[in-house]
Scaffold this active site. Structure first.
Site, PDB file in Angstrom:
ATOM      1  N   HIS A   1       1.045  -5.124  59.149  1.00 17.26           N
ATOM      2  CA  HIS A   1       1.872  -6.272  58.730  1.00 17.26           C
ATOM      3  C   HIS A   1       3.058  -6.396  59.671  1.00 17.26           C
ATOM      4  O   HIS A   1       4.094  -5.758  59.477  1.00 17.26           O
ATOM      5  CB  HIS A   1       2.327  -6.065  57.271  1.00 17.26           C
ATOM      6  CG  HIS A   1       3.099  -7.209  56.686  1.00 17.26           C
ATOM      7  ND1 HIS A   1       3.158  -7.456  55.327  1.00 17.26           N
ATOM      8  CD2 HIS A   1       3.854  -8.182  57.257  1.00 17.26           C
ATOM      9  CE1 HIS A   1       3.914  -8.505  55.095  1.00 17.26           C
ATOM     10  NE2 HIS A   1       4.365  -8.964  56.258  1.00 17.26           N
TER      11      HIS A   1
ATOM     12  N   HIS B   1       4.722  -9.584  62.220  1.00 17.33           N
ATOM     13  CA  HIS B   1       4.671 -10.946  62.765  1.00 17.33           C
ATOM     14  C   HIS B   1       5.169 -10.901  64.207  1.00 17.33           C
ATOM     15  O   HIS B   1       6.321 -10.508  64.442  1.00 17.33           O
ATOM     16  CB  HIS B   1       5.569 -11.880  61.954  1.00 17.33           C
ATOM     17  CG  HIS B   1       5.245 -11.910  60.480  1.00 17.33           C
ATOM     18  ND1 HIS B   1       4.502 -12.907  59.913  1.00 17.33           N
ATOM     19  CD2 HIS B   1       5.555 -11.047  59.473  1.00 17.33           C
ATOM     20  CE1 HIS B   1       4.372 -12.674  58.611  1.00 17.33           C
ATOM     21  NE2 HIS B   1       5.001 -11.548  58.318  1.00 17.33           N
TER      22      HIS B   1
ATOM     23  N   HIS C   1       0.506 -13.156  52.028  1.00 25.53           N
ATOM     24  CA  HIS C   1       1.744 -12.647  51.454  1.00 25.53           C
ATOM     25  C   HIS C   1       1.783 -13.102  49.994  1.00 25.53           C
ATOM     26  O   HIS C   1       1.594 -14.295  49.703  1.00 25.53           O
ATOM     27  CB  HIS C   1       2.953 -13.264  52.165  1.00 25.53           C
ATOM     28  CG  HIS C   1       3.245 -12.719  53.526  1.00 25.53           C
ATOM     29  ND1 HIS C   1       2.311 -12.653  54.519  1.00 25.53           N
ATOM     30  CD2 HIS C   1       4.396 -12.223  54.051  1.00 25.53           C
ATOM     31  CE1 HIS C   1       2.875 -12.142  55.607  1.00 25.53           C
ATOM     32  NE2 HIS C   1       4.137 -11.865  55.358  1.00 25.53           N
TER      33      HIS C   1
ATOM     34  N   GLU D   1       6.192 -10.964  47.171  1.00 31.40           N
ATOM     35  CA  GLU D   1       7.408 -10.527  47.875  1.00 31.40           C
ATOM     36  C   GLU D   1       8.597 -11.066  47.075  1.00 31.40           C
ATOM     37  O   GLU D   1       9.399 -10.292  46.563  1.00 31.40           O
ATOM     38  CB  GLU D   1       7.406 -11.070  49.312  1.00 31.40           C
ATOM     39  CG  GLU D   1       8.628 -10.644  50.137  1.00 31.40           C
ATOM     40  CD  GLU D   1       8.657 -11.267  51.545  1.00 31.40           C
ATOM     41  OE1 GLU D   1       7.983 -12.278  51.773  1.00 31.40           O
ATOM     42  OE2 GLU D   1       9.407 -10.737  52.406  1.00 31.40           O
TER      43      GLU D   1
ATOM     44  N   ASP E   1       7.042  -5.596  59.435  1.00 33.39           N
ATOM     45  CA  ASP E   1       7.205  -7.024  59.134  1.00 33.39           C
ATOM     46  C   ASP E   1       7.779  -7.808  60.327  1.00 33.39           C
ATOM     47  O   ASP E   1       7.023  -8.481  61.022  1.00 33.39           O
ATOM     48  CB  ASP E   1       8.055  -7.209  57.866  1.00 33.39           C
ATOM     49  CG  ASP E   1       7.764  -8.514  57.142  1.00 33.39           C
ATOM     50  OD1 ASP E   1       6.857  -9.252  57.562  1.00 33.39           O
ATOM     51  OD2 ASP E   1       8.440  -8.796  56.127  1.00 33.39           O
ATOM     52  N   ASP E   2       9.097  -7.746  60.501  1.00 37.34           N
ATOM     53  CA  ASP E   2       9.755  -8.461  61.604  1.00 37.34           C
ATOM     54  C   ASP E   2      10.782  -7.516  62.233  1.00 37.34           C
ATOM     55  O   ASP E   2      11.985  -7.644  62.002  1.00 37.34           O
ATOM     56  CB  ASP E   2      10.452  -9.717  61.063  1.00 37.34           C
ATOM     57  CG  ASP E   2       9.461 -10.667  60.409  1.00 37.34           C
ATOM     58  OD1 ASP E   2       8.748 -11.379  61.134  1.00 37.34           O
ATOM     59  OD2 ASP E   2       9.375 -10.657  59.165  1.00 37.34           O
TER      60      ASP E   2
HETATM   61  N1  HPA Z   1       7.492 -13.293  54.267  1.00 37.30           N
HETATM   62  C1  HPA Z   1       7.058 -14.539  54.452  1.00 37.30           C
HETATM   63  N2  HPA Z   1       6.964 -15.078  55.659  1.00 37.30           N
HETATM   64  C2  HPA Z   1       7.299 -14.352  56.712  1.00 37.30           C
HETATM   65  C3  HPA Z   1       7.745 -13.066  56.578  1.00 37.30           C
HETATM   66  C4  HPA Z   1       7.839 -12.499  55.284  1.00 37.30           C
HETATM   67  O1  HPA Z   1       8.223 -11.336  55.053  1.00 37.30           O
HETATM   68  N3  HPA Z   1       8.013 -12.611  57.828  1.00 37.30           N
HETATM   69  C5  HPA Z   1       7.699 -13.605  58.688  1.00 37.30           C
HETATM   70  N4  HPA Z   1       7.264 -14.667  58.020  1.00 37.30           N
HETATM   71 ZN    ZN Z   2       5.485 -10.666  56.517  1.00 31.98          ZN
END
Ligand code: HPA
Ligand code: ZN
Length: 337
Positions: free
Chosen positions: A17, A19, A197, A200, A278-279
């Site tokens: 996971h 991006h 997703h 969250e 994630d990012d």
């Molecule tokens: N959630 C939803 N969209 C996203 C995320 C996330 O954590 N990171 C990058 N796009």
């Molecule tokens: Zn994500």
């Protein structure tokens, strides 16, 4: 380096996971802005870092989509992807399955081919030069329409062979999985793996929809599934992999603090949880830093880390012989350290 950090780095791991647009480091953002002659509202790396204070997902997304505007040429996508792959290989990743958001680029007039060719070139070079295997997952932006997602799926047709699957990201609340039921059915017909997703920020009902309507193969985040004990039982029974992102959850206030993070509870419940970044350029850490931070916050032990690393391969879309080889490598590493 602490003993535990060294153990984490050496542990064979997969990242499931991440991006790619979220791996764009501030220094790279400046370099790409300069070479593409694009104005960005920051003067220094410190300005950028000061702007990376988020109270929820949307706060982050606004700045993340703005950052992505500096990505224009195939070289930009290649360089961004290569930098991430190099970095995650240093963290001890052996395999990655990464996301990208084509609509963020095609909506600005960048060709789909430019984006995907740059990314795929970097994945191939990492396989050859770093021994790091990789897969690519195309995400639909859920704040956009079903029609726009169908259009993106059509644009991806020539790339069916190089795409592993499709995913669903962006603003969760108000954009339930059900909005994309037909697109996911069409993607499945084309042979794509399916991830989304859910949970969250969205309620457990969104996780139910992702399972029942989208028929996902893997669940991204899934934190709020813990509010529904029958849903937890089902996720355990179906051995559904959850791609959990501790530092992201902290930065986006999904948890108040890392010591409140549910990862340890997830493992104790028998959920197939994994750790992911994630990012990483926005949330303060790559793969190994996510392992280290949550290990410290939750007092995880080596056995937890071994389970998490095994889960990352069990939850991957690698073929069974490759998964088995990675599990064997983890056992050998654990026995030797
Ligand atoms: N959630 C939803 N969209 C996203 C995320 C996330 O954590 N990171 C990058 N796009
Ligand atoms: Zn994500």
């Amino acid at each position: 380096m602490s003993d535990m950090t060294a153990f984490i780095k050496g542990l064979p791991k997969a990242e499931l996971h991440m991006h790619l647009e979220g791996s764009l480091e501030p220094a790279q953002m400046f370099a790409f802005a300069m070479r593409n002659k694009i104005d960005i509202p920051f003067k220094t790396v410190e300005d950028v870092q000061a702007a990376y204070q988020f109270t929820n997902l949307q706060d982050f997304l606004d700045i993340y989509y703005q950052g992505a505007q500096v990505l224009v040429t195939g070289e930009d996508f290649y360089d961004m992807t290569s930098a991430y792959l190099q970095r995650v290989a240093e963290d001890g990743a052996w395999h990655v399955e990464v996301f990208f958001d084509p609509q963020t680029h095609t909506d600005r007039g960048i060709e789909f081919a430019t984006v995907i060719d740059g990314i795929v070139g970097a994945l191939k070079d990492a396989e050859d030069n770093l021994g790091l295997s990789g897969g690519l997952i195309m995400c639909f932006l859920r704040h956009l329409s079903e029609e726009a997602a169908f259009d993106t799926l059509k644009q991806a047709e020539p790339y069916t062979d190089v795409l592993l699957g499709v995913g669903l990201d962006s603003s969760e609340v108000g954009h339930p999985p059900s909005k994309f039921e037909r697109v996911f059915a069409a993607a499945k017909e084309r042979g794509f793996k399916l991830v989304a997703h859910a949970g969250e920020e969205g309620p457990p009902a969104y996780v139910h929809e992702a399972l029942d309507l989208l028929k996902i193969d893997r669940l991204d985040h899934g934190n709020r599934a813990l509010e529904d004990s029958e849903l937890v039982d089902r996720l355990v029974r179906e051995q559904m992999t959850l791609t959990v992102c501790p530092l992201s959850n902290q930065k986006l206030c999904v948890v108040d603090q890392l010591t409140d993070h549910p990862l340890r509870r997830m493992l104790e419940l028998g959920l197939r949880a994994t750790i992911n970044s994630d990012d990483p350029a926005y949330f303060g850490g790559y793969l190994a830093e996510n392992y280290s931070a949550v290990t410290e916050a939750l007092a995880l032990e080596k056995d937890h880390l071994i389970t998490l690393a095994k889960n990352s391969f069990l939850g991957s879309f690698l073929d069974q012989p490759s998964i088995n080889a990675h599990l064997t490598a983890i056992d050998a590493y654990a026995a030797a350290t």
